[in-house]
Scaffold this motif. Structure first.
Motif, mmCIF file in Angstrom:
data_model
loop_
_atom_site.group_PDB
_atom_site.id
_atom_site.type_symbol
_atom_site.label_atom_id
_atom_site.label_comp_id
_atom_site.label_asym_id
_atom_site.label_seq_id
_atom_site.Cartn_x
_atom_site.Cartn_y
_atom_site.Cartn_z
ATOM 1 N N THR A 13 -3.513 0.523 -18.026
ATOM 2 C CA THR A 13 -2.058 0.697 -18.159
ATOM 3 C C THR A 13 -1.401 1.110 -16.846
ATOM 4 O OG1 THR A 13 -2.367 2.986 -18.915
ATOM 5 C CG2 THR A 13 -2.207 1.265 -20.610
ATOM 6 N N TRP A 14 -2.161 1.132 -15.753
ATOM 7 C CA TRP A 14 -1.565 1.373 -14.439
ATOM 8 C C TRP A 14 -0.477 0.344 -14.132
ATOM 9 C CZ3 TRP A 14 -1.898 -2.767 -11.213
ATOM 10 C CH2 TRP A 14 -2.910 -3.701 -11.450
ATOM 11 N N ARG A 15 -0.575 -0.817 -14.768
ATOM 12 C CA ARG A 15 0.415 -1.874 -14.508
ATOM 13 C C ARG A 15 1.835 -1.448 -14.882
ATOM 14 N NH1 ARG A 15 -4.304 -4.008 -15.913
ATOM 15 N NH2 ARG A 15 -5.154 -5.699 -14.623
ATOM 16 N N GLU A 16 1.959 -0.491 -15.798
ATOM 17 C CA GLU A 16 3.274 0.006 -16.185
ATOM 18 C C GLU A 16 4.008 0.618 -14.998
ATOM 19 O OE1 GLU A 16 1.988 1.414 -20.734
ATOM 20 O OE2 GLU A 16 2.286 2.881 -19.121
ATOM 21 N N LEU A 17 3.254 1.073 -14.012
ATOM 22 C CA LEU A 17 3.841 1.786 -12.878
ATOM 23 C C LEU A 17 4.227 0.862 -11.730
ATOM 24 C CD1 LEU A 17 1.319 4.779 -12.807
ATOM 25 C CD2 LEU A 17 3.496 4.615 -14.033
ATOM 26 N N PHE A 18 3.782 -0.405 -11.796
ATOM 27 C CA PHE A 18 4.067 -1.368 -10.730
ATOM 28 C C PHE A 18 4.967 -2.473 -11.267
ATOM 29 C CE2 PHE A 18 0.167 0.646 -9.437
ATOM 30 C CZ PHE A 18 0.188 0.654 -8.046
ATOM 31 N N THR B 92 -0.453 -7.448 -10.869
ATOM 32 C CA THR B 92 0.357 -6.388 -11.500
ATOM 33 C C THR B 92 1.155 -6.863 -12.706
ATOM 34 O OG1 THR B 92 2.157 -6.871 -9.946
ATOM 35 C CG2 THR B 92 0.598 -5.151 -9.312
ATOM 36 N N GLU B 93 0.975 -8.109 -13.140
ATOM 37 C CA GLU B 93 1.783 -8.642 -14.238
ATOM 38 C C GLU B 93 1.517 -7.900 -15.543
ATOM 39 O OE1 GLU B 93 -0.208 -10.428 -12.362
ATOM 40 O OE2 GLU B 93 0.783 -12.213 -11.567
ATOM 41 N N GLY B 94 2.568 -7.711 -16.323
ATOM 42 C CA GLY B 94 2.432 -7.100 -17.641
ATOM 43 C C GLY B 94 2.237 -5.599 -17.580
ATOM 44 N N LYS B 95 1.826 -5.047 -18.705
ATOM 45 C CA LYS B 95 1.683 -3.596 -18.803
ATOM 46 C C LYS B 95 0.294 -3.168 -19.262
ATOM 47 C CE LYS B 95 6.590 -2.904 -19.797
ATOM 48 N NZ LYS B 95 6.865 -2.364 -18.447
ATOM 49 N N SER B 96 -0.620 -4.139 -19.403
ATOM 50 C CA SER B 96 -1.950 -3.785 -19.896
ATOM 51 C C SER B 96 -2.975 -4.761 -19.357
ATOM 52 C CB SER B 96 -1.981 -3.821 -21.429
ATOM 53 O OG SER B 96 -1.814 -5.160 -21.882
ATOM 54 N N ILE C 230 0.832 -1.204 0.000
ATOM 55 C CA ILE C 230 0.000 0.000 0.000
ATOM 56 C C ILE C 230 0.868 1.256 0.000
ATOM 57 C CG2 ILE C 230 -1.692 1.321 1.323
ATOM 58 C CD1 ILE C 230 -3.021 -1.239 2.089
ATOM 59 N N LYS C 231 1.991 1.180 0.691
ATOM 60 C CA LYS C 231 2.918 2.308 0.679
ATOM 61 C C LYS C 231 3.359 2.611 -0.755
ATOM 62 C CE LYS C 231 6.037 2.188 3.836
ATOM 63 N NZ LYS C 231 7.271 1.787 4.555
ATOM 64 N N SER C 232 3.636 1.556 -1.496
ATOM 65 C CA SER C 232 4.036 1.725 -2.893
ATOM 66 C C SER C 232 2.898 2.325 -3.713
ATOM 67 C CB SER C 232 4.452 0.375 -3.481
ATOM 68 O OG SER C 232 4.730 0.475 -4.853
ATOM 69 N N ALA C 233 1.675 1.846 -3.485
ATOM 70 C CA ALA C 233 0.516 2.367 -4.226
ATOM 71 C C ALA C 233 0.260 3.833 -3.887
ATOM 72 C CB ALA C 233 -0.719 1.521 -3.922
ATOM 73 N N TYR C 234 0.464 4.202 -2.634
ATOM 74 C CA TYR C 234 0.297 5.603 -2.235
ATOM 75 C C TYR C 234 1.303 6.490 -2.967
ATOM 76 C CZ TYR C 234 -3.147 5.772 1.574
ATOM 77 O OH TYR C 234 -4.315 5.780 2.302
ATOM 78 N N ARG C 235 2.522 6.006 -3.105
ATOM 79 C CA ARG C 235 3.548 6.810 -3.779
ATOM 80 C C ARG C 235 3.224 6.979 -5.267
ATOM 81 N NH1 ARG C 235 8.147 3.885 -0.338
ATOM 82 N NH2 ARG C 235 8.386 5.452 1.301
ATOM 83 N N ILE C 236 2.664 5.933 -5.866
ATOM 84 C CA ILE C 236 2.269 6.031 -7.281
ATOM 85 C C ILE C 236 1.074 6.969 -7.426
ATOM 86 C CG2 ILE C 236 1.302 4.680 -9.188
ATOM 87 C CD1 ILE C 236 3.185 2.378 -8.231
ATOM 88 N N ASN C 237 0.199 6.973 -6.398
ATOM 89 C CA ASN C 237 -0.814 8.021 -6.241
ATOM 90 C C ASN C 237 -1.845 8.090 -7.369
ATOM 91 O OD1 ASN C 237 -1.876 10.089 -4.606
ATOM 92 N ND2 ASN C 237 -0.902 11.672 -5.857
ATOM 93 N N LEU C 238 -2.494 6.967 -7.634
ATOM 94 C CA LEU C 238 -3.575 6.943 -8.615
ATOM 95 C C LEU C 238 -4.925 6.930 -7.908
ATOM 96 C CD1 LEU C 238 -2.284 4.228 -11.121
ATOM 97 C CD2 LEU C 238 -2.053 6.715 -11.319
ATOM 98 N N TYR C 239 -5.915 7.544 -8.554
ATOM 99 C CA TYR C 239 -7.292 7.476 -8.076
ATOM 100 C C TYR C 239 -8.147 6.766 -9.129
ATOM 101 C CZ TYR C 239 -6.408 10.284 -3.963
ATOM 102 O OH TYR C 239 -5.948 10.709 -2.742
ATOM 103 N N GLY C 240 -9.366 6.433 -8.724
ATOM 104 C CA GLY C 240 -10.207 5.602 -9.578
ATOM 105 C C GLY C 240 -10.578 6.188 -10.920
ATOM 106 N N ASP C 241 -10.425 7.492 -11.088
ATOM 107 C CA ASP C 241 -10.764 8.115 -12.366
ATOM 108 C C ASP C 241 -9.539 8.401 -13.222
ATOM 109 O OD1 ASP C 241 -9.722 10.111 -10.732
ATOM 110 O OD2 ASP C 241 -10.968 11.674 -11.609
#
Length: 672
Positions: free
Chosen positions: A568-573, A581-585, A549-560
């Protein structure tokens, strides 16, 4: 049409006669006739997840209201019309020569959509529509306006908005009489609803037949039965109805010390007979008890009770009602998207296990989810069934299933365990289970609480996790609660009641219960009971969740966020991150998930060392003032051990702690 009004009063979320602003508006018309009507809406029968316990509570409320109406007018009752309001009301307008339709305003997303349709039909039929708010302390729409047009995401915002709106409206008196209904003939075709999809088929033991007759099997507009709904018997001891609600209110208010000094975080989640809180929430949900009446009765007590001894907002009883208004305001602003992450611009995106499937046409989640991890799916089912191997969690889930209710802090514990404190499973999975089993389920409150506990909105201190071992010991060191709801452990010694796997095998046999397996069986050879091993190492899983969750907070995405919407959020993880989180799409993830476990699931018919550290009171006093209000304003929370020095809070990161510290100082001075 007669010059005197002919009125349908449409009961929905207000199954009471006392303090009903909408009913008063109907009676102020001085109608020639008044039809108290309930439309048996197939949305709730088939499309919303509702278990037998909540159905029983609704039927109790309807039966009690009908009897109360008849006491005021022996010719009248609650007329339950078994058809969707969207199709039957326009026919009733014509058949009964109706001039006015009156109802209580409802800002639930589905209710808004339904009511807009009905209002349009009424206008076309020349029927005047009147509605009044009575479900909450403040009209959620007005609350949002007073909050600058934004969803109410903190108790502080609610309080500031409320200051602009003025004091809560005083309750209106109960009517002393009701007009006669007119002719109740139904000379029109009955429109049968489609039973598919039926999200409640898992609750049925026989076919659903409540729509067989428009006015009921005897033609008397009777309240349906569980049998007609094809439902399994209810198992809860909690019963509904205005009569019981008012009696419960009197019992609470008569105990002035309890009412004035109530503090939710100080109540015991392990108390069960009786419970430590009011248990008025299901009455508020069905409207069998007015929240405004409750508010003013509590205020009357506070006015006469020593201020220095009173508890304050947000942990006192008034605070609990304000939290309810907060969630209603947030939902009123965000609509359907409030109950999900996808397209919710105030909910943080976390790549949880078992993510919801989304309808590509409307952007709303479906009743299905993807299995990205067979292990997580197993954990989810064990959590749902109360067989996690952690007695505190299992006892709570069994109580929920049996009674339809658990203490607020118990809800905190099981929600934290499922999401950020153990399983790392999508909060929407837990919200669906609560929707099915809770007798007090509100879409607004349930969705809001799950976002709070998963630290995706309202609350951001994700490192504060409930220990399934240490937390319950604080109020129940001997494990009476566990022994009651997990009776297979009733003979275990106090020292092992929350960690039964620590008891030697020989002593387990003496206690009549072995700790083994995964919960698939509860009885072994010779009739000895079986209780499962813990399904994971709690400390290890808690650390994994906090880091993720700490990692997700740093990436800082919201549902919209665009990347959330297109996958494509997977590109960031990194691929190795917790969650799907596998792949990029989305396509990459689908391939990966299909390779692991298949395409997904529909809801299915129900049927190791794990040391804990100190429990945490994650109560309302720790609510971040802005929570998910500002996307960039939430500081990434670190554990105390990780902080190198004390830092001042940023502008958008203040909490209510200061408010309470100040209150404590004032109390201390008052005592002197």
């Amino acid at each position: 049409m007669s010059s005197k009004p002919r009125v349908i009063y449409w009961f929905r979320t207000d199954l009471r006669l006392h303090d009903s602003p909408a009913l008063k508006a109907a009676l102020d018309l001085k109608p020639e006739c008044l039809y108290p009507v309930w439309c048996w809406d197939p949305h709730y029968v088939y499309r919303a997840m509702v278990g037998p316990n909540r159905w029983q509570y609704l039927l109790d409320c309807q039966s009690d209201l009908s009897a109360s109406i008849t006491k005021l007018n022996h010719k009248s009752k609650l007329f339950v019309v078994r058809e969707a309001p969207q199709t039957v009301l326009s026919k009733l307008f014509r058949a009964w020569k109706i001039s006015h339709l009156v109802f209580e305003k409802d800002t639930d997303a589905y209710a808004r959509e339904r009511d807009e349709d009905i209002i349009k039909q009424a206008e076309e039929a020349g029927v005047e529509v009147i509605f009044r708010m009575g479900r909450t302390l403040y009209d959620p729409d007005e609350l949002v306006k007073a909050n600058g047009g934004k969803p109410t995401m903190s108790i502080t915002q609610v309080q500031k908005a409320a200051e602009k709106l003025g004091e809560v409206a005083k309750p209106v008196p109960k009517p002393q009489s009701l007009p006669d209904p007119g002719d109740t003939s139904l000379n029109f075709e009955h429109t049968q609803p489609s039973p598919k999809p039926d999200l409640n088929d898992i609750q049925r033991s026989s076919s659903e037949r409540s729509y067989t007759h428009l006015s009921g099997p005897q033609g008397d507009f009777s309240v349906p039965t569980l049998s007609e709904l094809g439902l399994k018997p209810a198992t809860t001891q909690h019963r509904g109805g205005e009569t019981l609600a008012l009696r419960a209110l009197e019992d609470i208010i008569s105990n002035t010390a309890y009412t004035a000094t109530f503090s939710k975080p100080s109540t015991a989640p392990t108390a069960f007979s009786p419970q430590s809180t009011t248990l008025l929430s299901p009455h508020h949900h069905f409207g069998s008890l007015s929240v405004r009446l409750f508010y003013w009765r509590v205020m009357d007590v506070l006015r006469s009770y020593p201020k220095a001894k009173q508890t304050t907002v947000p942990t006192n009883l008034i605070g609990q009602l304000l939290f309810r208004d907060m969630y209603f305001g947030a939902q009123a602003s965000l609509g359907y998207h409030f109950a999900q992450t996808y397209r919710n611009n105030h909910c943080r995106f976390i790549p949880w296990h078992l993510p919801s499937k989304v309808n590509a046409h409307n952007g709303l989640t479906t009743a299905e989810y993807s299995i990205d991890s067979p292990e997580a799916e197993t954990w989810f089912r064990r959590w749902r069934n109360g067989t996690t191997g952690f007695p505190w969690i299992d006892a709570l889930m069994r109580q929920l299933r049996q009674e339809g209710w658990i203490h607020h802090l118990g809800r905190h514990a099981v929600a934290c365990f499922l999401t950020r404190g153990g399983c790392y499973i999508d909060w929407e999975r837990g919200a669906e289970v609560f929707e099915e089993w809770l007798i007090d389920h509100e879409v607004a409150c349930n969705s809001g609480n799950w976002q709070w506990l998963s630290c995706t909105a309202f609350y951001a201190q994700f490192y504060r996790c409930y220990s399934p071992i240490a937390f319950p010991k604080k109020t129940d060191p001997s494990g009476k609660f566990v022994r009651h709801f997990c009776p297979e452990l009733k003979n275990y010694p106090d020292k092992c009641i929350y960690e039964p796997w620590k008891l030697p095998i020989a002593d387990q046999k003496k206690a009549g219960c072995l700790i083994k397996g995964d919960g698939e069986t509860n009885e072994g050879e010779g009739g000895i009971k079986i209780y499962p091993k813990p399904m994971f190492d709690f400390n290890e899983r808690r650390t994994i969740c906090i880091d993720a969750i700490k990692s997700a907070y740093r990436i800082n995405l919201y549902g919209d966020n665009r990347k959330v919407l297109d996958g494509t959020w997977r590109e960031l993880f990194p691929d190795s991150a917790e969650g799907p989180t596998e792949g990029k799409s989305e396509r990459d993830a689908t391939i990966a998930m299909n390779g692991k476990s298949g395409k997904g699931v529909k809801r299915v018919k129900s049927g190791e060392e794990a040391d804990g550290d100190m429990g945490v009171d994650e109560d309302e006093a720790e609510a971040a003032e802005l929570g998910g209000e500002t996307k960039g304003g939430d500081r990434v929370e670190e554990s105390p051990a990780e902080r190198k020095g004390k830092r001042k809070r940023g502008k958008g990161q203040g909490t209510l702690d200061g408010h309470f510290a100040e209150a404590k100082v004032k109390k201390a001075k008052a005592k002197k």
